[in-house]
Design a protein around this motif. Structure first.
Motif, PDB file in Angstrom:
ATOM      1  N   GLU A 312     -49.322 -28.909  15.979  1.00 15.10           N
ATOM      2  CA  GLU A 312     -47.947 -29.063  16.275  1.00 15.10           C
ATOM      3  C   GLU A 312     -47.373 -28.732  15.234  1.00 15.10           C
ATOM      4  N   SER A 313     -47.366 -29.171  14.133  1.00 13.34           N
ATOM      5  CA  SER A 313     -46.252 -27.885  13.217  1.00 13.34           C
ATOM      6  C   SER A 313     -46.512 -26.898  13.353  1.00 13.34           C
ATOM      7  N   MET A 314     -46.923 -26.300  13.642  1.00 11.05           N
ATOM      8  CA  MET A 314     -47.427 -24.544  13.690  1.00 11.05           C
ATOM      9  C   MET A 314     -46.773 -24.342  15.385  1.00 11.05           C
ATOM     10  N   LEU A 315     -47.222 -25.062  16.216  1.00 12.08           N
ATOM     11  CA  LEU A 315     -46.766 -24.813  17.419  1.00 12.08           C
ATOM     12  C   LEU A 315     -45.736 -25.025  17.530  1.00 12.08           C
ATOM     13  N   LEU A 316     -44.608 -25.883  17.010  1.00  9.12           N
ATOM     14  CA  LEU A 316     -43.331 -26.267  16.954  1.00  9.12           C
ATOM     15  C   LEU A 316     -42.353 -24.906  15.930  1.00  9.12           C
ATOM     16  N   ALA A 317     -42.991 -24.437  14.581  1.00  8.24           N
ATOM     17  CA  ALA A 317     -42.148 -23.892  14.020  1.00  8.24           C
ATOM     18  C   ALA A 317     -42.791 -22.057  14.699  1.00  8.24           C
ATOM     19  N   SER A 318     -43.181 -21.870  15.757  1.00  4.15           N
ATOM     20  CA  SER A 318     -43.265 -20.390  16.077  1.00  4.15           C
ATOM     21  C   SER A 318     -42.005 -20.677  17.037  1.00  4.15           C
ATOM     22  N   GLU A 319     -41.308 -21.405  17.872  1.00  3.00           N
ATOM     23  CA  GLU A 319     -40.204 -21.294  18.716  1.00  3.00           C
ATOM     24  C   GLU A 319     -38.874 -21.520  17.680  1.00  3.00           C
ATOM     25  N   LEU A 320     -39.116 -21.455  16.644  1.00  2.00           N
ATOM     26  CA  LEU A 320     -37.866 -21.428  15.783  1.00  2.00           C
ATOM     27  C   LEU A 320     -37.538 -20.650  14.989  1.00  2.00           C
ATOM     28  N   PRO A 321     -36.410 -20.522  14.515  1.00  2.00           N
ATOM     29  CA  PRO A 321     -36.313 -19.440  13.268  1.00  2.00           C
ATOM     30  C   PRO A 321     -36.565 -19.691  12.462  1.00  2.00           C
ATOM     31  N   LYS A 322     -36.735 -18.815  11.007  1.00  2.00           N
ATOM     32  CA  LYS A 322     -37.955 -19.411  10.179  1.00  2.00           C
ATOM     33  C   LYS A 322     -36.629 -18.925   9.436  1.00  2.00           C
ATOM     34  N   VAL A 323     -35.421 -20.598   8.851  1.00  2.00           N
ATOM     35  CA  VAL A 323     -34.997 -20.714   7.963  1.00  2.00           C
ATOM     36  C   VAL A 323     -35.135 -21.281   6.585  1.00  2.00           C
ATOM     37  N   SER A 324     -34.475 -21.259   5.651  1.00  2.00           N
ATOM     38  CA  SER A 324     -35.367 -21.230   4.303  1.00  2.00           C
ATOM     39  C   SER A 324     -35.144 -23.080   4.634  1.00  2.00           C
ATOM     40  N   TYR A 325     -33.595 -23.709   4.692  1.00  2.00           N
ATOM     41  CA  TYR A 325     -33.627 -24.921   4.344  1.00  2.00           C
ATOM     42  C   TYR A 325     -34.486 -26.367   5.127  1.00  2.00           C
ATOM     43  N   VAL A 326     -34.578 -27.221   5.271  1.00  2.00           N
ATOM     44  CA  VAL A 326     -35.379 -28.468   6.434  1.00  2.00           C
ATOM     45  C   VAL A 326     -34.772 -28.809   7.166  1.00  2.00           C
ATOM     46  N   LYS A 327     -35.799 -29.008   8.094  1.00  2.00           N
ATOM     47  CA  LYS A 327     -35.084 -29.624   9.119  1.00  2.00           C
ATOM     48  C   LYS A 327     -35.406 -31.049   9.794  1.00  2.00           C
ATOM     49  N   ALA A 328     -34.471 -31.483  10.256  1.00  2.00           N
ATOM     50  CA  ALA A 328     -35.334 -32.552  10.952  1.00  2.00           C
ATOM     51  C   ALA A 328     -36.128 -33.143  10.966  1.00  2.00           C
ATOM     52  N   ILE A 329     -36.480 -32.455  12.297  1.00  2.00           N
ATOM     53  CA  ILE A 329     -38.119 -32.212  12.305  1.00  2.00           C
ATOM     54  C   ILE A 329     -39.239 -31.879  12.018  1.00  2.00           C
ATOM     55  N   ASP A 330     -39.035 -31.133  10.684  1.00  2.00           N
ATOM     56  CA  ASP A 330     -39.836 -30.891   9.383  1.00  2.00           C
ATOM     57  C   ASP A 330     -39.760 -31.514   8.737  1.00  2.00           C
ATOM     58  N   ILE A 331     -38.884 -33.573   8.692  1.00  2.00           N
ATOM     59  CA  ILE A 331     -39.039 -34.357   7.675  1.00  2.00           C
ATOM     60  C   ILE A 331     -39.980 -34.972   8.476  1.00  2.00           C
ATOM     61  N   TRP A 332     -40.236 -35.207   9.874  1.00  2.00           N
ATOM     62  CA  TRP A 332     -40.989 -36.693  11.011  1.00  2.00           C
ATOM     63  C   TRP A 332     -42.313 -35.100  10.243  1.00  2.00           C
ATOM     64  N   LEU A 333     -42.754 -34.670  10.408  1.00  2.00           N
ATOM     65  CA  LEU A 333     -44.062 -34.348  11.080  1.00  2.00           C
ATOM     66  C   LEU A 333     -44.612 -33.498  10.048  1.00  2.00           C
ATOM     67  N   ILE A 334     -43.633 -33.703   8.198  1.00  2.00           N
ATOM     68  CA  ILE A 334     -44.353 -34.099   6.746  1.00  2.00           C
ATOM     69  C   ILE A 334     -44.994 -34.767   6.703  1.00  2.00           C
ATOM     70  N   ALA A 335     -43.710 -36.211   7.361  1.00  2.00           N
ATOM     71  CA  ALA A 335     -44.593 -37.136   7.062  1.00  2.00           C
ATOM     72  C   ALA A 335     -45.434 -37.633   8.151  1.00  2.00           C
ATOM     73  N   CYS A 336     -45.488 -37.326   9.664  1.00  2.00           N
ATOM     74  CA  CYS A 336     -47.070 -38.109   9.716  1.00  2.00           C
ATOM     75  C   CYS A 336     -47.620 -37.251   9.450  1.00  2.00           C
ATOM     76  N   LEU A 337     -47.710 -35.796   9.104  1.00  2.00           N
ATOM     77  CA  LEU A 337     -49.155 -35.284   7.843  1.00  2.00           C
ATOM     78  C   LEU A 337     -49.598 -36.590   6.412  1.00  2.00           C
ATOM     79  N   LEU A 338     -48.457 -36.645   6.220  1.00  2.00           N
ATOM     80  CA  LEU A 338     -48.738 -37.031   5.141  1.00  2.00           C
ATOM     81  C   LEU A 338     -49.337 -38.847   5.284  1.00  2.00           C
ATOM     82  N   PHE A 339     -49.299 -39.476   6.267  1.00  2.00           N
ATOM     83  CA  PHE A 339     -50.042 -40.099   6.514  1.00  2.00           C
ATOM     84  C   PHE A 339     -51.152 -39.907   7.018  1.00  2.00           C
TER      85      PHE A 339
END
Length: 501
Positions: A312-339
């Motif tokens: 799910e993280s890889m699919l969403l990353a392919s639809e967004l520009p490759k920016v250097s900062y962290v997005k709000a949805i990145d924090i959610w996906l990283i937290a879910c992946l950690l859980f």
């Protein structure tokens, strides 16, 4: 070879580069035709051509205005700057493309300025003169361009989409239909709960502020209700400003801008990203309720959760520009992946305690102590006097030699208790085939058997397989995880949504 023949060949070679097929000429003329015919302005007409136009016709009035008109010179030359009032009507508004950071609009661009050379004569009765769009090339016009434009095109179906008015006081109104792709730098820090502000800048390319000044008309941007798939745009959220720029070496150039405020609708991402990932995290917690020694069930469940979240993280990353900062949805996906990953780590810790020889021996010692205490407790209880009786009725002894029949199933029943004493069985019916004499009397009632018969029953039954010894520490880890993981994830959700909503 004859000299005359040589001269003919030489002449043909010299004329060959100048010769072109008729089809090629037609093709070139066709290409020029697509661009449109060359417009002949009244100032380019001869006196004879002008004299052929009727004196009282509108064409004659237009010719008199344009015969001495020079479109190369701006109005009020060497005088006050020309004030061009700009107005925009939005036909359609395309959604923002996150990957390319741009958006596309279809607009009517309207400009109005005053040219004293085009004042209508007094003998013309109307207040305005509608002019053919082809005359657009014969007039001076502001050199407006879109400063943040990536791509733009005019519309010419079925004719050039240009409207041209000349008013009595010399005002000129031009309206043209354009499709423009404009750049919009996005700040995706709050994505997908973000609000974007996209600009449209209209600037003069060649005239400085001493020659040309742009300004917004009253009600500068007009539009009907526009429905975008991911954004909300409202008329009251549109702002206007002045963006006059200074370029070193050339000077100041007039510029006006409109700022569109677009608020993203989060519904698509709630249903497509947040809800599925939340359910995957909850699914990974089911392993805490599975027996610790059932590794074949717990390990695939944890791995499946982690892989689903990663995809799910890889699919969403392919639809967004490759920016250097962290997005709000990145924090959610990283937290879910950690859980999800933590649930796998938790089971690894459980396995460490489950296979610890020291903890297993301690658990066996505890179990032996409990069994010993239970036996001692049973031994202290008073013995039951009816152990040698049938059904606890008392006085009726069990004849072992009678009960031990060859067949394992009872096919006869007795009619009275006296039959047990006399060994006389009357056939009155049949009991179920699973009726065992070793457990029941002839009346079908349970009987407590002691002595040799009881020991014989025990020897006939297979001993149950030994249960695996699970240390209490391993069970305790699962017990703590059942409360800790949901509570931590709930706390994360409270903090996350309170910050980004």
């Amino acid at each position: 070879m004859a000299p005359g023949f040589k001269s003919v060949i030489l002449l043909l070679l010299l004329l060959l580069p100048c010769w072109q097929p008729a089809g090629a000429k037609e093709g070139k003329s066709t290409k020029k035709g697509k661009k449109g015919k060359q417009v002949v302005c009244p100032s380019q007409l001869s006196a004879e051509d002008l004299a052929q136009v009727p004196a009282n016709s509108t064409s004659n009035i237009l010719n008199r205005l344009m015969v001495s008109y020079d479109p190369r010179i701006r109005p009020n030359f060497q005088g006050i700057p020309v004030e061009s009032k700009v107005n925009i009507f939005i036909n359609s508004f395309g959604s923002i493309q996150e990957t390319t950071m741009d958006y596309r609009v279809n607009i009517f661009l309207r400009q109005r300025w005053n040219d004293p050379r085009l004042r209508l004569p007094t003998d013309y009765k109307s207040e305005a003169l509608t002019v053919d769009p082809k005359m657009f090339q014969c007039l001076w016009k502001p050199d407006l361009f879109f400063a943040n434009e990536k791509n733009a095109n005019f519309h010419d179906v079925t004719q050039d989409n240009i409207l041209l008015f000349i008013f009595r006081n010399g005002d000129v109104l031009i309206s043209m239909r354009l499709s423009v792709t404009l750049s919009c730098p996005l700040d995706l820090t709050l994505f997908p709960m973000d609000t974007q502000r996209c600009k449209m800048q209209l600037e003069s390319f060649g005239y400085t502020t001493s020659d040309l000044v742009f300004m917004w008309q009253s009600d500068p941007v007009q539009m009907d209700e526009i429905a975008l798939p991911q954004f909300d745009i409202k008329q009251e959220d549109i702002k206007y400003g002045n963006c006059t720029k200074y370029y070193q070496g050339t000077g100041y150039y007039t510029c006006v801008e409109v700022i569109f405020t677009l608020r993203r609708q989060v519904g698509f991402y709630l249903m497509g990203v947040y809800a599925p990932t939340l359910l995957i995290v909850v699914l990974s917690w089911l392993s805490f309720w599975i027996n610790p020694d059932a590794s074949a069930a717990r390990v695939p469940l944890g791995i499946l959760s982690v892989l689903s979240l990663s995809s799910e993280s890889m699919l969403l990353a392919s639809e967004l520009p490759k920016v250097s900062y962290v997005k709000a949805i990145d924090i959610w996906l990283i937290a879910c992946l950690l859980f999800g990953f933590s649930s796998l780590v938790e089971y690894a810790v459980v396995q460490v305690f489950l296979n610890s020889p020291k903890l297993i021996e301690e658990e066996k010692a505890k179990m032996a102590t409990k069994e010993k205490a239970l036996k001692e407790k049973e031994a202290k209880k008073p013995s039951n006097k009816t152990n040698n009786t049938v059904n606890g009725t008392g006085g009726t002894p069990i004849h072992v030699n009678t009960l031990q029949v060859v067949e394992n199933r009872c096919k006869k029943v007795c009619t009275s208790k006296s039959d047990l004493r006399s060994n006389d069985f009357s056939i009155v019916g049949s009991l179920p085939r699973d009726f065992e004499l070793s457990n029941f009397d002839c009346y079908g009632k349970p009987v407590e058997v002691t002595g040799a018969l009881k020991s014989q029953n025990k020897t006939n039954k297979k001993p149950p397989p030994p249960k695996p010894v699970i240390p209490a520490a391993a069970k305790r880890i699962d017990l703590y995880a059942r409360a800790l993981f949901p509570f931590t994830f709930l706390f994360f959700n409270v903090v996350y949504w309170s910050v980004y909503l």
